[in-house]
Design a protein around this motif. Structure first.
Motif, PDB file in Angstrom:
ATOM      1  N   VAL A 110       0.859  -1.182   0.000  1.00 49.49           N
ATOM      2  CA  VAL A 110       0.000   0.000   0.000  1.00 49.49           C
ATOM      3  C   VAL A 110       0.897   1.234   0.000  1.00 49.49           C
ATOM      4  O   VAL A 110       1.873   1.307   0.756  1.00 49.49           O
ATOM      5  CB  VAL A 110      -0.913   0.023   1.240  1.00 49.49           C
ATOM      6  N   MET A 111       0.578   2.174  -0.841  1.00 51.62           N
ATOM      7  CA  MET A 111       1.454   3.314  -1.025  1.00 51.62           C
ATOM      8  C   MET A 111       0.638   4.595  -1.113  1.00 51.62           C
ATOM      9  O   MET A 111      -0.451   4.602  -1.678  1.00 51.62           O
ATOM     10  CB  MET A 111       2.181   3.108  -2.349  1.00 51.62           C
ATOM     11  N   LYS A 112       1.174   5.670  -0.537  1.00 55.96           N
ATOM     12  CA  LYS A 112       0.532   6.969  -0.700  1.00 55.96           C
ATOM     13  C   LYS A 112       1.457   7.811  -1.569  1.00 55.96           C
ATOM     14  O   LYS A 112       2.651   7.941  -1.276  1.00 55.96           O
ATOM     15  CB  LYS A 112       0.334   7.599   0.670  1.00 55.96           C
ATOM     16  N   THR A 113       0.906   8.399  -2.637  1.00 58.48           N
ATOM     17  CA  THR A 113       1.789   9.048  -3.617  1.00 58.48           C
ATOM     18  C   THR A 113       2.461  10.309  -3.082  1.00 58.48           C
ATOM     19  O   THR A 113       3.557  10.661  -3.528  1.00 58.48           O
ATOM     20  CB  THR A 113       1.005   9.415  -4.897  1.00 58.48           C
ATOM     21  N   ARG A 114       1.827  10.990  -2.117  1.00 67.99           N
ATOM     22  CA  ARG A 114       2.294  12.297  -1.636  1.00 67.99           C
ATOM     23  C   ARG A 114       1.778  12.539  -0.244  1.00 67.99           C
ATOM     24  O   ARG A 114       0.802  11.922   0.166  1.00 67.99           O
ATOM     25  CB  ARG A 114       1.661  13.421  -2.476  1.00 67.99           C
ATOM     26  N   GLN A 115       2.313  13.563   0.434  1.00 68.57           N
ATOM     27  CA  GLN A 115       1.626  14.118   1.588  1.00 68.57           C
ATOM     28  C   GLN A 115       0.550  15.089   1.053  1.00 68.57           C
ATOM     29  O   GLN A 115      -0.068  14.793   0.035  1.00 68.57           O
ATOM     30  CB  GLN A 115       2.616  14.807   2.522  1.00 68.57           C
ATOM     31  N   ARG A 116       0.375  16.235   1.687  1.00 63.64           N
ATOM     32  CA  ARG A 116      -0.793  17.037   1.369  1.00 63.64           C
ATOM     33  C   ARG A 116      -0.487  18.477   0.913  1.00 63.64           C
ATOM     34  O   ARG A 116      -1.329  19.358   1.039  1.00 63.64           O
ATOM     35  CB  ARG A 116      -1.730  17.038   2.595  1.00 63.64           C
ATOM     36  N   ALA A 122       8.824  17.100  -5.227  1.00 59.90           N
ATOM     37  CA  ALA A 122       9.573  16.079  -4.483  1.00 59.90           C
ATOM     38  C   ALA A 122       9.418  14.705  -5.123  1.00 59.90           C
ATOM     39  O   ALA A 122       8.486  13.973  -4.824  1.00 59.90           O
ATOM     40  CB  ALA A 122       9.108  16.064  -3.027  1.00 59.90           C
ATOM     41  N   GLY A 123      10.338  14.370  -6.003  1.00 60.55           N
ATOM     42  CA  GLY A 123      10.319  13.048  -6.625  1.00 60.55           C
ATOM     43  C   GLY A 123       9.329  12.959  -7.774  1.00 60.55           C
ATOM     44  O   GLY A 123       8.700  13.946  -8.152  1.00 60.55           O
ATOM     45  N   TYR A 124       9.208  11.747  -8.334  1.00 55.45           N
ATOM     46  CA  TYR A 124       8.364  11.560  -9.511  1.00 55.45           C
ATOM     47  C   TYR A 124       6.890  11.845  -9.197  1.00 55.45           C
ATOM     48  O   TYR A 124       6.416  11.561  -8.093  1.00 55.45           O
ATOM     49  CB  TYR A 124       8.477  10.122 -10.038  1.00 55.45           C
ATOM     50  N   ASN A 125       6.196  12.336 -10.188  1.00 58.17           N
ATOM     51  CA  ASN A 125       4.783  12.667 -10.054  1.00 58.17           C
ATOM     52  C   ASN A 125       3.921  11.401 -10.203  1.00 58.17           C
ATOM     53  O   ASN A 125       3.251  11.192 -11.211  1.00 58.17           O
ATOM     54  CB  ASN A 125       4.419  13.711 -11.119  1.00 58.17           C
ATOM     55  N   LEU A 126       3.952  10.561  -9.174  1.00 56.62           N
ATOM     56  CA  LEU A 126       3.183   9.309  -9.232  1.00 56.62           C
ATOM     57  C   LEU A 126       1.685   9.589  -9.242  1.00 56.62           C
ATOM     58  O   LEU A 126       0.916   8.856  -9.870  1.00 56.62           O
ATOM     59  CB  LEU A 126       3.532   8.416  -8.030  1.00 56.62           C
ATOM     60  N   GLY A 128       0.121  11.947 -10.770  1.00 61.60           N
ATOM     61  CA  GLY A 128      -0.236  12.215 -12.157  1.00 61.60           C
ATOM     62  C   GLY A 128      -0.126  10.982 -13.037  1.00 61.60           C
ATOM     63  O   GLY A 128      -0.717  10.924 -14.119  1.00 61.60           O
ATOM     64  N   LEU A 129       0.646   9.994 -12.590  1.00 62.96           N
ATOM     65  CA  LEU A 129       0.769   8.747 -13.363  1.00 62.96           C
ATOM     66  C   LEU A 129      -0.441   7.851 -13.121  1.00 62.96           C
ATOM     67  O   LEU A 129      -0.991   7.260 -14.058  1.00 62.96           O
ATOM     68  CB  LEU A 129       2.059   8.027 -12.957  1.00 62.96           C
TER      69      LEU A 129
ATOM     70  N   GLU B 347       2.441  17.882   7.087  1.00 61.57           N
ATOM     71  CA  GLU B 347       1.975  17.173   5.884  1.00 61.57           C
ATOM     72  C   GLU B 347       2.355  17.902   4.594  1.00 61.57           C
ATOM     73  O   GLU B 347       1.658  17.802   3.580  1.00 61.57           O
ATOM     74  CB  GLU B 347       0.452  16.947   5.915  1.00 61.57           C
ATOM     75  N   VAL B 356      14.640  17.679  -5.662  1.00 62.49           N
ATOM     76  CA  VAL B 356      15.338  16.958  -4.589  1.00 62.49           C
ATOM     77  C   VAL B 356      16.854  16.998  -4.789  1.00 62.49           C
ATOM     78  O   VAL B 356      17.608  17.305  -3.860  1.00 62.49           O
ATOM     79  CB  VAL B 356      14.841  15.488  -4.522  1.00 62.49           C
TER      80      VAL B 356
END
Lengths: 399, 399
Positions: A110-116, A122-126, A128-129, B347, B356
């Motif tokens: 289980v993964m959360k793509t970002r905080q809020r 910060a890193g790849y735009n998951l 948006g993917l 958050e 980064v």
């Protein structure tokens, strides 16, 4: 981030629990608002909530979620197709309104793509993917969505034109000049007739190609936009320019547009179906593609129409046909795929907001070519090597 | 799509060729405009063109590219970091303005992410994946960018407040109410002093926390926004509300803000460096994080300031320090990483627009956790299995 139960204003909370009758059922249906952060202008929801229901529940906050596809659409599906709707001219599409997604991957992680944060590098735009991946990369179990302030004033205007080209040209020029509109929808003569037949707007509209506008913002801003739009419409041979006379009429009118697919469905004969499709092109090509496509649809001799989000270079065709009649089905298919090919020839896309699914896999290949499909396939392989999630959608395992 | 040489208005073409002296050199520098599609409101460019140069060259079209990071930034780098700038409040960030990218992958394949529609749901959003990937997934050789109409009117306003909290609160409330602004920048007392010392604006500004506003749109819309902003600022204890008196003054004032990092650099003592960093938080947390961070920066006893894109919940800290002084460097480092940790606790994100790189790899791990970094790493592996492209940036090959 701890997942705390939604605890907004009491009236909201009451609204929220009522229809489902209890926490357990709510959770099972995955249709809850989990957190409303009014001051941050975002909301955390489960994927099965409908966008209209979400907006109804949070309306006392003065905020709303501006992505407005078909009335029954749920957030999860809206993420899946990177949907949009009539508000996209001003507010953009689904990918612009998702802050983060919680996703179950094919291997159970289980993964959360970002905080809020509303903005990040910060890193790849998951996020948006996953938006627009049609359920092929992971299962979305939670989404944090940006919200927008409800505009101070909203007016709805309806402008009829002698030809569909005049309507499309007006739309194109408005965008080019940067005149602020919230929505700009094109409806052909057939669609206007559908609205008349469905009733509910309290008027009979001219059976002519028509632009539906929504203007919103501050009172002064709205008045200014209306004035500029009137002038431009006149110079493009507009036949009439009418406004909803009350908020109720504005609401009814917009609902009529939003319900147009359902209104058409309601007019179906027994056994017939509605083929609904969409394409998108660079905006200068809109008058051409709409004019040609309209002629071809009329020549079918079926109940067929063009409508859509012309401000984004995106429009829909809806065709009622009898799938039991092989000859009729073949003719409809040809018109649809000719329209798609025409959009691709204009450097456009086979779909602006519906997604590829099964029906447009061959069009996607034409649109992007083997290298780009290959790159997409390598993303699929990275997230779902055993092809477990929604297999066969968008592209094949092997070509 | 055939790549045809740019053939816009003759004055544009002259401008365009002049600085480089010929086609061969232009191409070698990869800084050309390849196609300008005025009617579609997009432009195809090579990655080494600077955004300011691009806007200068296309200005006769009435269009501009609205993403405005530091004055020297090039499109390729802007894609790399998913940059933004002062216009992001109204226009969004880099990912919102890229239609397609042509990318050379690690194995030598060349791929174009999309055709040229402004809106699409056709397959995975590879464009949005490459934007912000810091050169770790492929080498961008060409980009198609959306353009926006140059607004009819633009006004620049400057509002001083007694405390940084008053300024931050005003910004937050404006966003929450949906009052249309193109830009809303916060500058602390130190930054205002830097602007005074750099000169060039023709005035001496109060050494107080200040908001810089840019209002744009139709004349009536701008007047309305200014009025609403004045009222809200007053209710937050604004000390003064001033407008640029001419277009020239507006331009100089905004340039002063945009040049603030360079102005600070120019004040460096021999051997000293400027540490420039950024974070982003949910907008309600802005007054808190800015107030605390400002106190900690002041306590350093160094030349340090806060400024930034407060409308997006994103701001910068710039600190001048002597890297040869280990004790001083350690104190600066602590303040920077404490600020980052504070943003993460709220958050937020360790970076809103800078990316980064090497410096925030450990912060990214804290921000997203191993599952999300793992998902990003699997994307990297899919596109660049031998870790050839910008290795070591964003995250390690193995942790």
């Amino acid at each position: 981030m701890p997942i705390v139960p939604y605890s907004g204003g009491s009236s909201l909370e009451a609204n929220f629990s009522a229809p489902y009758g209890g926490l357990t059922i709510d959770f099972a249906h995955m249709n809850r608002i989990l957190e409303l952060h009014e001051a941050d202008m975002d909301v955390v929801v489960q994927p099965s909530i409908q966008w209209m229901e979400l907006n109804e529940k949070i309306k006392d906050s003065g905020l709303f979620f501006p992505v407005d596809p078909g009335p029954s659409a749920m957030i999860g599906g809206m993420v899946g197709t990177n949907c949009s709707g009539t508000n996209a001219v001003r507010y953009g599409t689904m990918k612009d309104w998702v802050i983060n997604l919680t996703v179950v991957l094919a291997d159970g992680r289980v993964m959360k793509t970002r905080q809020r944060p509303r903005k990040t590098s910060a890193g790849y735009n998951l996020t948006g993917l996953f938006v627009g991946s049609e359920g092929t990369l992971g299962i979305v179990t939670e989404a944090t969505l940006k919200l927008a302030p409800i505009p101070e004033e909203t007016r709805v205007g309806v402008v009829a034109f002698p030809t569909i080209r005049d309507a499309a040209s007006t739309a194109m020029q408005l965008i080019r000049k940067g005149i602020p509109v919230q929505c700009m929808e094109i409806l052909d003569d057939v669609q206007m007739d559908v609205i008349n037949k469905a009733g509910g707007t309290g008027r009979t509209w001219k059976k002519l190609p028509t632009l539906f506008f929504k203007f919103s913002g501050t009172k002064a801003g709205v008045a200014d936009s209306i004035n500029l739009t009137k002038n431009l419409s006149k110079s493009n041979n507009a036949e009439s320019f009418e406004f909803a006379r009350s908020e109720r009429e504005a609401h009814d009118l917009w609902s009529a547009r939003k319900q147009s697919l359902w209104s058409m469905m309601a007019l179906r004969k027994e056994g017939s179906e509605v083929w609904s499709t969409d394409v998108a092109v660079p905006i200068s090509r809109l008058p051409d593609i709409i004019e040609i496509s309209k002629t071809e649809l009329d020549d079918l001799g079926l109940f067929a129409s063009i409508l859509g989000h012309i401000g984004d270079g995106n429009f829909h065709a809806s065709i009622m046909y009898d799938p039991r009649n092989a000859e009729e089905k073949a003719r409809v298919e040809k018109v649809v795929y000719d329209m798609v090919d025409r959009a691709l020839d204009m450097e456009g896309s086979c779909t602006g907001e519906h997604g590829v699914g099964l029906g447009k896999k061959s069009s996607l290949k034409k649109e992007l070519g083997p290298e780009t499909i290959g790159a997409m396939r390598s993303v699929k392989k990275a997230f779902d090597p055993h092809w477990l999630l929604n297999p066969g959608k968008i592209f094949e395992f092997k070509d």
